[in-house]
Design an enzyme around this catalytic site. Structure first.
Site, PDB file in Angstrom:
ATOM      1  N   SER A   1       0.916  -0.972  -0.082  1.00  0.00           N
ATOM      2  CA  SER A   1       0.516   0.009  -0.272  1.00  0.00           C
ATOM      3  C   SER A   1       0.699   1.414  -0.166  1.00  0.00           C
ATOM      4  O   SER A   1       1.510   1.483   0.180  1.00  0.00           O
ATOM      5  CB  SER A   1      -0.918  -0.190   1.178  1.00  0.00           C
ATOM      6  OG  SER A   1      -1.273   1.287   1.549  1.00  0.00           O
TER       7      SER A   1
ATOM      8  N   TYR B   1      -1.939  -1.157  10.005  1.00  0.00           N
ATOM      9  CA  TYR B   1      -2.000  -0.756   8.077  1.00  0.00           C
ATOM     10  C   TYR B   1      -0.981  -0.942   8.232  1.00  0.00           C
ATOM     11  O   TYR B   1      -0.246  -0.972   7.266  1.00  0.00           O
ATOM     12  CB  TYR B   1      -3.370  -0.411   8.143  1.00  0.00           C
ATOM     13  CG  TYR B   1      -3.172  -0.996   6.400  1.00  0.00           C
ATOM     14  CD1 TYR B   1      -4.175  -1.976   5.942  1.00  0.00           C
ATOM     15  CD2 TYR B   1      -3.169   0.165   5.546  1.00  0.00           C
ATOM     16  CE1 TYR B   1      -4.063  -2.761   4.486  1.00  0.00           C
ATOM     17  CE2 TYR B   1      -3.616  -0.457   4.193  1.00  0.00           C
ATOM     18  CZ  TYR B   1      -3.847  -1.429   4.041  1.00  0.00           C
ATOM     19  OH  TYR B   1      -4.055  -1.821   2.873  1.00  0.00           O
TER      20      TYR B   1
END
Length: 268
Positions: free
Chosen positions: A141, A154
């Site tokens: 990401s 995350y």
């Protein structure tokens, strides 16, 4: 790498970037197996591909479990007759302040975003070695490159996945298995449906097909990484390295609005 006729396994392949990747691989003549944990979504994905003139093999399994990983790999090898490309795409996210995030949701992100791709890759290595011309793609990401508030866990697991890929690439150098990391920016996928942050908060969205095409171009050119987000993201990454305090200051001004916009962002 020439993708035509390659045997490809895509985890989390029933929606979003994974499904876009499946279509892109099939359009280039690859053979594809997709996995997902929801039977109805896997069936729907296969129907969508069929309607576009493609055929893929569907696997219903949860790669966050040891049983699910074993079933995923076993069924993919049986259907494809081997494996040339493994795409670790399955993932989950829960945004919000760390102290307000339940332990169960933190552990779920660690299991699906980091533990699962490491262990699935480990199990797949014999098949990838047998290929002689193989690739592992880890879908991380953009948050792995620029940590964002309210995404601490995350960011941690996706950064871990990126460094895992970098280290493994060097470990396997010269052995017929290349490892590439993809860093999508905001992407228009079901995973982002509960995120209400817009471009003004740094969450622009591009089509999943654009991310998929960039990843396949990276595979074909044997790139080390694929970073999405354009010049604006590249400038932020550079600034985060040269003057991280400037990024801190920029995000401080956005914190209240960002916290409100992402407080319900959950896809686990």
């Amino acid at each position: 790498m020439n993708i035509a006729s390659k045997r490809v396994l895509i985890t989390g392949g029933s929606s979003g970037i994974g499904l876009a990747l499946a279509e892109a691989f099939l359009a280039r003549g690859a053979r594809v197996a997709i996995s997902g944990r929801r039977p109805e979504r896997v069936t729907q994905a296969l129907d969508e591909l069929t309607a576009k003139g493609f055929a893929a093999h569907g696997i219903v399994a949860d790669v966050a479990t040891s049983e699910g990983r074993a079933a995923t790999l076993d069924q993919a090898l049986a259907a494809l007759g081997g494996l040339d490309i493994l795409v670790n795409n399955a993932g989950g996210v829960r945004a919000g302040r760390l102290e307000h995030t339940p332990e169960s949701e933190i552990l779920a992100m660690i299991e699906v975003d980091l533990v699962a791709p490491i262990l699935l890759t480990r199990a797949a290595l014999p098949a990838l070695r047998a290929s002689g011309d193989a690739v592992v793609v880890n879908v991380a990401s953009g948050i792995a490159l620029i940590g964002a508030p309210f995404y601490a866990t995350y960011a941690g697991v996706k950064s871990g996945l990126a460094r895992f890929g970098e280290a493994l690439r060097r470990e396997l150098k010269g052995e017929g298995i290349h490892v590439m990391t993809a860093y999508p920016a905001g992407t228009d996928t079901p995973m982002m449906a509960s995120n209400r942050a817009g471009p003004e908060l740094g969450f622009s969205r591009e089509p999943a097909s654009a991310v998929a095409d960039a990843i396949l171009e990276g595979i074909e050119s044997e790139a080390f990484e694929v970073i999405r987000g354009g010049d604006a993201r590249a400038q932020m990454i550079a600034l985060n390295r040269s003057d991280p305090a400037a990024i801190d200051a920029r995000l401080l001004a956005l914190k209240p609005a960002l916290e409100e916009a992402v407080k319900d962002h959950s896809a686990l």
